[in-house]
Scaffold this active site. Sequence first.
Site, PDB file in Angstrom:
ATOM      1  N   TRP A 136      46.367  67.377   4.133  1.00  0.00           N
ATOM      2  CA  TRP A 136      45.332  66.674   4.380  1.00  0.00           C
ATOM      3  C   TRP A 136      44.728  66.426   2.996  1.00  0.00           C
ATOM      4  O   TRP A 136      44.137  65.231   2.914  1.00  0.00           O
ATOM      5  CB  TRP A 136      44.145  67.866   4.879  1.00  0.00           C
ATOM      6  CG  TRP A 136      42.984  67.017   5.414  1.00  0.00           C
ATOM      7  CD1 TRP A 136      42.856  66.214   6.667  1.00  0.00           C
ATOM      8  CD2 TRP A 136      41.745  66.755   4.636  1.00  0.00           C
ATOM      9  NE1 TRP A 136      41.284  65.778   6.451  1.00  0.00           N
ATOM     10  CE2 TRP A 136      40.689  66.029   5.293  1.00  0.00           C
ATOM     11  CE3 TRP A 136      41.369  67.086   3.063  1.00  0.00           C
ATOM     12  CZ2 TRP A 136      39.465  65.715   4.491  1.00  0.00           C
ATOM     13  CZ3 TRP A 136      40.286  66.959   2.712  1.00  0.00           C
ATOM     14  CH2 TRP A 136      39.215  66.255   3.524  1.00  0.00           C
ATOM     15  N   TYR A 140      44.083  62.577   1.600  1.00  0.00           N
ATOM     16  CA  TYR A 140      42.824  61.874   1.439  1.00  0.00           C
ATOM     17  C   TYR A 140      42.552  61.539  -0.008  1.00  0.00           C
ATOM     18  O   TYR A 140      41.849  60.407  -0.272  1.00  0.00           O
ATOM     19  CB  TYR A 140      41.608  63.139   1.595  1.00  0.00           C
ATOM     20  CG  TYR A 140      40.206  62.799   1.641  1.00  0.00           C
ATOM     21  CD1 TYR A 140      39.596  61.762   2.635  1.00  0.00           C
ATOM     22  CD2 TYR A 140      39.453  62.930   0.300  1.00  0.00           C
ATOM     23  CE1 TYR A 140      38.349  61.469   2.309  1.00  0.00           C
ATOM     24  CE2 TYR A 140      37.993  62.573   0.297  1.00  0.00           C
ATOM     25  CZ  TYR A 140      37.729  61.747   1.352  1.00  0.00           C
ATOM     26  OH  TYR A 140      36.285  61.306   1.153  1.00  0.00           O
ATOM     27  N   ASP A 156      43.464  66.070  10.240  1.00  0.00           N
ATOM     28  CA  ASP A 156      41.934  66.178  10.319  1.00  0.00           C
ATOM     29  C   ASP A 156      41.400  66.365  11.669  1.00  0.00           C
ATOM     30  O   ASP A 156      41.759  65.677  12.762  1.00  0.00           O
ATOM     31  CB  ASP A 156      41.490  64.851   9.698  1.00  0.00           C
ATOM     32  CG  ASP A 156      39.964  64.775   9.333  1.00  0.00           C
ATOM     33  OD1 ASP A 156      39.648  65.087   8.350  1.00  0.00           O
ATOM     34  OD2 ASP A 156      39.247  64.335  10.450  1.00  0.00           O
TER      35      ASP A 156
END
Length: 200
Positions: A136, A140, A156
């Site tokens: 994640w 990101y 997410d």
Amino acid sequence: IRERLEADSELSELVQQRPGLRVPGAIDGFELGLRAILGQQVSVKAASTLGGRLAERFGEPADLGMTGLTRFSISPESLIEAEADAIAALGMPQSRAASLVALSRAVVDGVLRLEPGVDVDETVKRLQSLPGIGPWTAQYIAMRALHWPDAFPSGDLALRKALGGMSPARLIEVAEHWRPWRAYAAMQLWQGLSSMPKER
């Protein structure tokens, strides 16, 4: 981008509501990396509080004559000189403090460059080799710091919630139809979720 995403039944209505929605970038990839780590498993408000404490403790003072703007961005050099204990004392787990130091060290040593134009796959792999940085966080950072339009933080919870609570495996499968614009799809889903009426 609009044509591709609007053709998908999961995104069509969202894209029509926000046809020009963009993925926000980052001026400083290292700062974005710090914020991504600080934002792991906490609310946006809690992450902002931690970011403020970190800047107050390790940021260089700035006398700019502007209310509330008293520090420059934190440099990676300032964090590698700090002990993880001193960082953790600001209100975060020791493991998260260690992640901040590891990211700082990788940037200072030149092992990691967080900017557009780098090899995305290699950078994501290097990010995930650092302690405390999983898929994640790496995705990101790729989305915001590397400006990679196909980045997709598939784990997410908000993305899954926006699509009716589907499983991570199903989300990955559905997102294949959004390539090479999955970062834009994520933004549409996040924005759509944030505009939903709050549950009472």
